[in-house]
Design a protein around this motif. Structure first.
Motif, PDB file in Angstrom:
ATOM      1  N   VAL A  23       1.052  -1.273   0.188  1.00 59.98           N
ATOM      2  CA  VAL A  23       0.043   0.014   0.259  1.00 59.98           C
ATOM      3  C   VAL A  23       1.079   1.685  -0.166  1.00 59.98           C
ATOM      4  O   VAL A  23       1.836   1.549   1.064  1.00 59.98           O
ATOM      5  CB  VAL A  23      -0.973  -0.029   1.328  1.00 59.98           C
ATOM      6  CG1 VAL A  23      -1.484   1.710   1.420  1.00 59.98           C
ATOM      7  CG2 VAL A  23      -1.770  -1.309   1.307  1.00 59.98           C
ATOM      8  N   GLN A  24       1.022   2.072  -1.412  1.00 54.53           N
ATOM      9  CA  GLN A  24       1.351   3.561  -1.386  1.00 54.53           C
ATOM     10  C   GLN A  24       0.807   4.510  -0.476  1.00 54.53           C
ATOM     11  O   GLN A  24      -0.284   4.845   0.112  1.00 54.53           O
ATOM     12  CB  GLN A  24       1.967   3.872  -2.642  1.00 54.53           C
ATOM     13  CG  GLN A  24       2.763   2.321  -3.590  1.00 54.53           C
ATOM     14  CD  GLN A  24       3.597   1.915  -3.193  1.00 54.53           C
ATOM     15  OE1 GLN A  24       4.557   2.592  -2.655  1.00 54.53           O
ATOM     16  NE2 GLN A  24       3.763   0.860  -3.202  1.00 54.53           N
ATOM     17  N   PRO A  25       1.816   5.147  -0.198  1.00 50.36           N
ATOM     18  CA  PRO A  25       1.297   6.475   0.187  1.00 50.36           C
ATOM     19  C   PRO A  25       0.417   6.926  -0.320  1.00 50.36           C
ATOM     20  O   PRO A  25       0.218   6.742  -1.354  1.00 50.36           O
ATOM     21  CB  PRO A  25       2.592   7.494   1.024  1.00 50.36           C
ATOM     22  CG  PRO A  25       3.327   6.287   0.393  1.00 50.36           C
ATOM     23  CD  PRO A  25       3.351   5.168   0.020  1.00 50.36           C
ATOM     24  N   ALA A  39      -0.563   9.613  -1.995  1.00 48.07           N
ATOM     25  CA  ALA A  39      -0.290  10.945  -3.094  1.00 48.07           C
ATOM     26  C   ALA A  39       0.769   9.849  -3.854  1.00 48.07           C
ATOM     27  O   ALA A  39       0.772  10.289  -5.164  1.00 48.07           O
ATOM     28  CB  ALA A  39       1.371  11.792  -2.173  1.00 48.07           C
ATOM     29  N   LEU A  40       1.062   8.102  -4.676  1.00 44.24           N
ATOM     30  CA  LEU A  40       1.383   8.155  -4.703  1.00 44.24           C
ATOM     31  C   LEU A  40       0.636   6.602  -5.004  1.00 44.24           C
ATOM     32  O   LEU A  40       1.404   5.554  -6.528  1.00 44.24           O
ATOM     33  CB  LEU A  40       3.276   7.507  -4.504  1.00 44.24           C
ATOM     34  CG  LEU A  40       4.059   8.334  -3.907  1.00 44.24           C
ATOM     35  CD1 LEU A  40       4.747   7.532  -3.531  1.00 44.24           C
ATOM     36  CD2 LEU A  40       4.692   8.745  -4.785  1.00 44.24           C
ATOM     37  N   ARG A  41      -0.339   6.581  -4.319  1.00 41.98           N
ATOM     38  CA  ARG A  41      -1.334   5.153  -5.003  1.00 41.98           C
ATOM     39  C   ARG A  41      -1.031   5.622  -6.342  1.00 41.98           C
ATOM     40  O   ARG A  41      -1.942   3.761  -7.420  1.00 41.98           O
ATOM     41  CB  ARG A  41      -2.600   5.452  -3.827  1.00 41.98           C
ATOM     42  CG  ARG A  41      -1.728   4.520  -3.374  1.00 41.98           C
ATOM     43  CD  ARG A  41      -3.401   4.949  -1.670  1.00 41.98           C
ATOM     44  NE  ARG A  41      -3.042   4.938  -0.116  1.00 41.98           N
ATOM     45  CZ  ARG A  41      -3.960   4.765   0.580  1.00 41.98           C
ATOM     46  NH1 ARG A  41      -4.893   4.786   0.820  1.00 41.98           N
ATOM     47  NH2 ARG A  41      -3.002   4.143   1.934  1.00 41.98           N
ATOM     48  N   PRO A  42      -1.695   6.537  -7.276  1.00 42.04           N
ATOM     49  CA  PRO A  42      -1.970   5.923  -8.935  1.00 42.04           C
ATOM     50  C   PRO A  42      -1.490   5.986  -9.387  1.00 42.04           C
ATOM     51  O   PRO A  42      -0.744   5.080 -10.993  1.00 42.04           O
ATOM     52  CB  PRO A  42      -2.349   8.096  -9.197  1.00 42.04           C
ATOM     53  CG  PRO A  42      -2.655   8.247  -7.970  1.00 42.04           C
ATOM     54  CD  PRO A  42      -1.926   7.472  -6.703  1.00 42.04           C
ATOM     55  N   LEU A  43       0.330   5.803  -8.829  1.00 41.88           N
ATOM     56  CA  LEU A  43       1.191   4.770 -10.003  1.00 41.88           C
ATOM     57  C   LEU A  43       1.572   3.291  -9.748  1.00 41.88           C
ATOM     58  O   LEU A  43       2.417   2.590 -10.152  1.00 41.88           O
ATOM     59  CB  LEU A  43       2.765   5.318  -9.215  1.00 41.88           C
ATOM     60  CG  LEU A  43       3.002   7.394  -9.588  1.00 41.88           C
ATOM     61  CD1 LEU A  43       4.030   7.319  -9.132  1.00 41.88           C
ATOM     62  CD2 LEU A  43       2.886   7.135 -11.311  1.00 41.88           C
ATOM     63  N   ALA A  44       0.973   3.099  -8.216  1.00 42.20           N
ATOM     64  CA  ALA A  44       0.858   1.848  -8.035  1.00 42.20           C
ATOM     65  C   ALA A  44      -0.214   1.078  -7.306  1.00 42.20           C
ATOM     66  O   ALA A  44      -0.374   0.929  -6.467  1.00 42.20           O
ATOM     67  CB  ALA A  44       1.893   1.057  -7.440  1.00 42.20           C
ATOM     68  N   GLY A  52      10.742   0.583  -2.370  1.00 41.11           N
ATOM     69  CA  GLY A  52      10.313   1.866  -1.402  1.00 41.11           C
ATOM     70  C   GLY A  52      10.071   3.090  -2.146  1.00 41.11           C
ATOM     71  O   GLY A  52       9.565   3.002  -2.997  1.00 41.11           O
ATOM     72  N   THR A  53       9.604   3.774  -1.800  1.00 42.77           N
ATOM     73  CA  THR A  53       9.107   4.509  -2.478  1.00 42.77           C
ATOM     74  C   THR A  53      10.132   5.763  -2.995  1.00 42.77           C
ATOM     75  O   THR A  53       9.302   5.667  -4.862  1.00 42.77           O
ATOM     76  CB  THR A  53       8.752   5.870  -0.921  1.00 42.77           C
ATOM     77  OG1 THR A  53       7.897   5.716  -0.439  1.00 42.77           O
ATOM     78  CG2 THR A  53       8.417   7.397  -1.908  1.00 42.77           C
ATOM     79  N   ARG A  54      10.901   5.595  -3.066  1.00 47.13           N
ATOM     80  CA  ARG A  54      12.453   5.803  -3.510  1.00 47.13           C
ATOM     81  C   ARG A  54      12.354   4.675  -5.302  1.00 47.13           C
ATOM     82  O   ARG A  54      12.646   6.095  -5.780  1.00 47.13           O
ATOM     83  CB  ARG A  54      13.574   6.297  -3.203  1.00 47.13           C
ATOM     84  CG  ARG A  54      14.980   6.835  -4.238  1.00 47.13           C
ATOM     85  CD  ARG A  54      16.216   6.972  -3.147  1.00 47.13           C
ATOM     86  NE  ARG A  54      15.609   7.800  -1.848  1.00 47.13           N
ATOM     87  CZ  ARG A  54      17.297   7.835  -1.152  1.00 47.13           C
ATOM     88  NH1 ARG A  54      17.855   7.606  -1.307  1.00 47.13           N
ATOM     89  NH2 ARG A  54      16.454   8.960  -0.239  1.00 47.13           N
TER      90      ARG A  54
END
Length: 237
Positions: free
Chosen positions: A34-36, A38-43, A188-190
């Motif tokens: 589960v992404q943060p 703001a990043l969920r649209p990317l994965a 990770g996020t990076r």
């Protein structure tokens, strides 16, 4: 995550090689990342993108299919290799599920194939110790090949390296081979941001590249074969 290269090699009647760089995810179906926000649209990983698309979870969709094949997971771990949904789009030419028994030993492998016509088909594989299995081709994928022949697949569970291969064998030879090779990276996020920057809208790029490849083959004179009716499998309805 795996930074990977997907290669298609066609040897006849026209020889052509297609190569595309992208990234894929190896995820545990019981612990999907589960992404943060703001990043969920990317994965995103959604059950609607696999099997019948109607199960409440990815694992439930897999279990429905396996039930029709007489296979029970009984809570065993499942690893899935796939593209995530990116910016609202997803296309998975091949999704692989490595299924384990509760004691951790290998149970089976499922290769889920999507074509560019919105159809899906699963192959249940009982692989050997090197991840190899053979299965009759039952699904229309390339518009330049009929639905005949045999797939020889090599789908070992990934480790530091990802090395998959699918060979189509027809009477007279092996006209097509697809490989996926990659190197594992922490998810990770990076890493996600770097992959998204390096391969923007990655799943749409994969879909577009496959279609462009088909157009080039057609312009070189390769005839398009009629697409037969695809009988939906039990568990994918």
């Amino acid at each position: 995550m795996y930074a990977c290269a997907i290669t298609h090699v066609r040897t006849r009647p026209i020889r052509r090689t297609f190569r595309h760089r992208t990234y894929m995810w190896l995820v545990d179906l019981d612990h999907l990342p589960v992404q943060p926000r703001a990043l969920r649209p990317l994965a995103r990983f959604a059950s609607r993108d696999h099997f019948a698309g109607t199960a409440p979870t990815l694992r439930a969709g897999l279990e429905r299919y396996l039930d029709t094949q007489g296979v029970r997971l009984d809570g065993g771990r499942v690893l899935m290799l796939a593209h995530a949904r990116v910016l609202g789009h997803v296309f998975n030419p091949l999704t692989v599920y490595w299924c384990h028994r509760p004691d951790g030993s290998p149970l089976c492998t499922v290769a889920e194939v999507h074509n560019t016509y919105g159809e899906r088909h699963c192959y249940l594989l009982h692989t050997d110790e090197r991840g190899r299995a053979e299965v009759p081709k039952e699904f229309y994928v390339s518009p330049f090949f009929p639905v005949d022949g045999t797939y020889r697949m090599r789908l070992p569970e990934p480790g530091e390296k990802l090395e998959l291969a699918v060979h189509l064998e027809r009477e007279g030879g092996r006209p097509f081979t697809a490989t996926v090779r990659g190197t594992r990276r922490p998810a990770g996020t990076r890493a996600l941001l770097a992959a998204a920057a390096r391969h923007p809208w990655s799943t749409l790029a994969v879909s577009a590249a496959i279609r462009l490849h088909g157009i080039r083959l057609y312009l070189r004179g390769l005839p398009v074969l009629p697409r037969p009716h695809h009988r939906t499998q039990e568990g994918l309805k």
